[in-house]
Write a protein that holds these residues in place. Structure first.
Motif, short mmCIF file in Angstrom:
data_model
loop_
_atom_site.label_atom_id
_atom_site.label_comp_id
_atom_site.label_asym_id
_atom_site.label_seq_id
_atom_site.Cartn_x
_atom_site.Cartn_y
_atom_site.Cartn_z
N ILE A 55 52.70 -59.49 -35.67
CA ILE A 55 51.66 -58.70 -36.37
C ILE A 55 51.30 -59.39 -37.69
O ILE A 55 50.14 -59.40 -38.11
CB ILE A 55 52.17 -57.26 -36.60
CG1 ILE A 55 52.09 -56.47 -35.29
CG2 ILE A 55 51.40 -56.55 -37.71
CD1 ILE A 55 52.78 -55.13 -35.32
N GLU A 188 49.95 -51.03 -32.13
CA GLU A 188 50.33 -52.24 -32.89
C GLU A 188 49.90 -53.50 -32.14
O GLU A 188 49.31 -54.42 -32.72
CB GLU A 188 51.84 -52.27 -33.13
CG GLU A 188 52.33 -51.28 -34.18
CD GLU A 188 53.84 -51.35 -34.45
OE1 GLU A 188 54.31 -50.64 -35.34
OE2 GLU A 188 54.55 -52.12 -33.77
N GLN A 191 45.88 -53.94 -32.00
CA GLN A 191 45.24 -54.51 -33.19
C GLN A 191 45.60 -55.99 -33.35
O GLN A 191 44.75 -56.82 -33.67
CB GLN A 191 45.66 -53.74 -34.44
CG GLN A 191 44.92 -54.21 -35.67
CD GLN A 191 45.38 -53.51 -36.92
OE1 GLN A 191 46.57 -53.31 -37.12
NE2 GLN A 191 44.44 -53.13 -37.77
N LEU A 225 40.61 -48.80 -36.12
CA LEU A 225 40.82 -49.83 -35.10
C LEU A 225 39.52 -50.15 -34.37
O LEU A 225 39.24 -51.31 -34.03
CB LEU A 225 41.93 -49.42 -34.13
CG LEU A 225 43.31 -49.23 -34.77
CD1 LEU A 225 44.34 -48.80 -33.74
CD2 LEU A 225 43.78 -50.51 -35.45
N THR A 353 50.51 -50.85 -37.92
CA THR A 353 49.13 -51.32 -37.85
C THR A 353 48.73 -51.68 -39.28
O THR A 353 49.51 -51.49 -40.21
CB THR A 353 48.21 -50.19 -37.32
OG1 THR A 353 48.55 -48.98 -38.01
CG2 THR A 353 48.36 -50.01 -35.82
#
Ligand code: FAD
Length: 464
Positions: A55, A188, A191, A225, A353
């Motif tokens: 991420i 998660e 994105q 998002l 996120t």
């Protein structure tokens, strides 16, 4: 076959189990841990840490793309998924080494193999490098975790969909990733892959994303998002899957509006978790399961079998590393005469996120269900001065205060550093501070936590 006796025997080296084994071994107890695959459990290998690692790579990509908004123009962004994976693998390797060191220095014996009960408090272990051992423990701890559920939808199993494990090992960018499940794992990944450059569609069959959050939270997240280009199908039922993930896939969904076909390249299943309790002989150990297959435990995490405890996700504990670790602390303290329980623990969580979502305590829906009289205050992140400096003004803070006294009952935040800000509120809740103490605290400027001042200044007076 010879039966080897240990004072402490742990099946599965999850977050709580490994801490327990190191603690017991360091206290001089003869301790063994049986682990079939992940040294240190899921968190450092295939769950929390590697997902947050990738991420972060996706965040860097996003920052580079938006550099011009900050006066730092970059010429094009090229994503190298093999390099993303290599960075993640290096971190995981470091974690494995650190875990092996802890086993070594604590004196707990790590036995790599698959364990199943063959009698009360007795495991047969099929060793990964061949052979079998039979181990018995004076005290036995089950910490076997869960695995990703694959919903029983025609064609889904044959499509060989990715789970979190495979998704974190991709060295290519999916052309169009279809994510099944709008919970925190699904969002998660959705994105992150969107930021890497995949087209991403999330299919959530419930009535909103993040089912346990209030509708305003879920709507704000979906908007954030969607603004980044993630597509959502919320509500329809997945009826059929054709093709093979990694090549071409077609997902057929049905809603009151009719049937729709979604063409993609890869599928990621993030639709809940199944406990790893089947086929490990729990019946032979006298350990009962609940109707969903989780180990039945009391509030001290004791199972139906004497001197056998369960820890973490397989015990039905909330599915977070910090909870599995707290399960360990409860058992540790109770074994020396403590009276700790899983009841009423204040469990925060954070979805990573960008911006993250974090909550501690009650949501508005929880309060309503419990018939509680609450006062609610909100503050948009655009009013937080720190957010203005970083240019991250999406989201909001929301706090629930008891209707008649000044107790803080819950706090939710979608915004930068939400996981850190939530810890501030949690600390105040643990100390049972009236909200006015936090409202009037001198908090450093400009920080995200500073927003708690104006948020709490918005709390309405108690109703007459
Ligand atoms: C993608 C993803 C991201 C996540 N991110 C976060 C996060 O950011 N923060 C957070 O708090 N939580 C997160 N979680 C949840 C978190 O990873 C778990 O709650 C946490 O790891 C605790 O798990 P545990 O202790 O119950 O068991 P685990 O850590 O899953 O350990 C169970 C172990 O038992 C072993 N095992 C199972 N059966 C046997 C057997 N028969 N014989 C031998 N060994 C066996 C397994 O190989 C495994 O290593 C995430 C989960 C996922 C899926």
């Amino acid at each position: 076959m010879k039966v080897e006796r240990f004072e402490i025997l742990v099946l599965g080296s999850g977050a709580g189990g490994k801490l327990l084994s190191w603690h017991m071994a360091r206290s001089g107890r003869r301790t063994a841990v049986v682990e079939r695959r992940w040294i240190g459990g899921s968190c450092p290998n295939v769950n929390c840490m590697p997902s947050k690692n990738e991420i972060q790579s996706a965040k860097v990509a996003s920052l580079l793309r938006h550099g011009a908004e900050y006066g730092a123009r970059a010429r094009g962004v090229e994503i190298d998924m093999a390099a993303v994976r290599a960075r993640k693998r290096a971190m995981v390797d470091g974690q494995i080494a650190a875990h092996l060191h802890a086993y070594q220095t604590s004196g707990a014996e790590l036995i790599m193999g698959s364990g199943r009960f063959v009698a009360p408090k007795t495991l047969e272990v099929r060793l990964n490098d061949g052979g079998t051992r039979v181990l018995t423990g004076d005290r036995v701890f089950i910490n076997v975790g869960t695995h990703a559920a694959i919903p029983a939808v025609p064609g889904l199993e044959a499509a060989l969909a990715l789970t979190n494990i495979e998704a974190l090992e991709l060295d290519y960018l999916p052309r169009h990733l279809i994510v099944l499940g709008g919970g925190y794992v699904g969002l998660e990944f959705a994105q992150a892959y969107r930021r890497f450059g995949s087209r991403v569609t999330v299919i959530e069959h419930g009535k909103q994303l993040m089912a346990r959050e209030d509708p305003d939270v879920s709507e704000a997240l979906q908007r954030i998002l969607a603004d980044e280009g993630v597509d959502f199908l919320v509500g329809p039922e997945l009826t059929r899957v054709e093709g093979r993930s990694g090549k071409e896939v077609t997902l057929v969904v049905r809603s009151p509006a009719g049937e729709q076909r979604i063409e993609g390249s890869d599928i990621l299943v993030a639709a809940g978790r199944v406990p790893n309790t089947a086929d490990i002989g729990l019946d032979k150990a006298g350990v009962e399961l609940d109707t969903r297959g989780f180990v039945h435990v009391n509030e001290r995490l004791e199972t139906s079998a004497p001197d056998v405890w369960a820890i973490g996700e397989c015990a039905g504990s909330p599915q977070f590393t910090h909870v599995s670790e707290d399960d360990f602390r409860i058992i540790r303290d109770n074994l020396v005469g403590g009276r700790r329980s899983t009841r009423d623990r204040l469990v925060p969580y954070c979805m990573f996120t960008d911006p993250p979502l974090a909550r501690v305590g009650l949501s508005e829906a929880d309060a309503q269900r419990q018939g509680l009289d609450v006062r609610v205050a909100r503050l948009p992140m655009s009013s937080v001065l720190r957010a203005q400096t970083t240019g991250e003004m999406q989201g909001f803070m929301k706090v629930l205060i008891a209707g008649r006294d000044d107790r803080i009952l819950g706090f939710t935040m979608i915004g930068p550093e939400a996981g850190e800000v939530v810890a501030t509120v949690q600390t105040a809740m643990l100390a049972e501070l009236p909200y006015s103490r936090l409202r009037d605290a001198v908090l450093a400027h400009p920080t995200m936590a500073e927003g708690l001042g104006p948020l709490l200044s918005n709390v309405p007076s108690p109703a007459e």
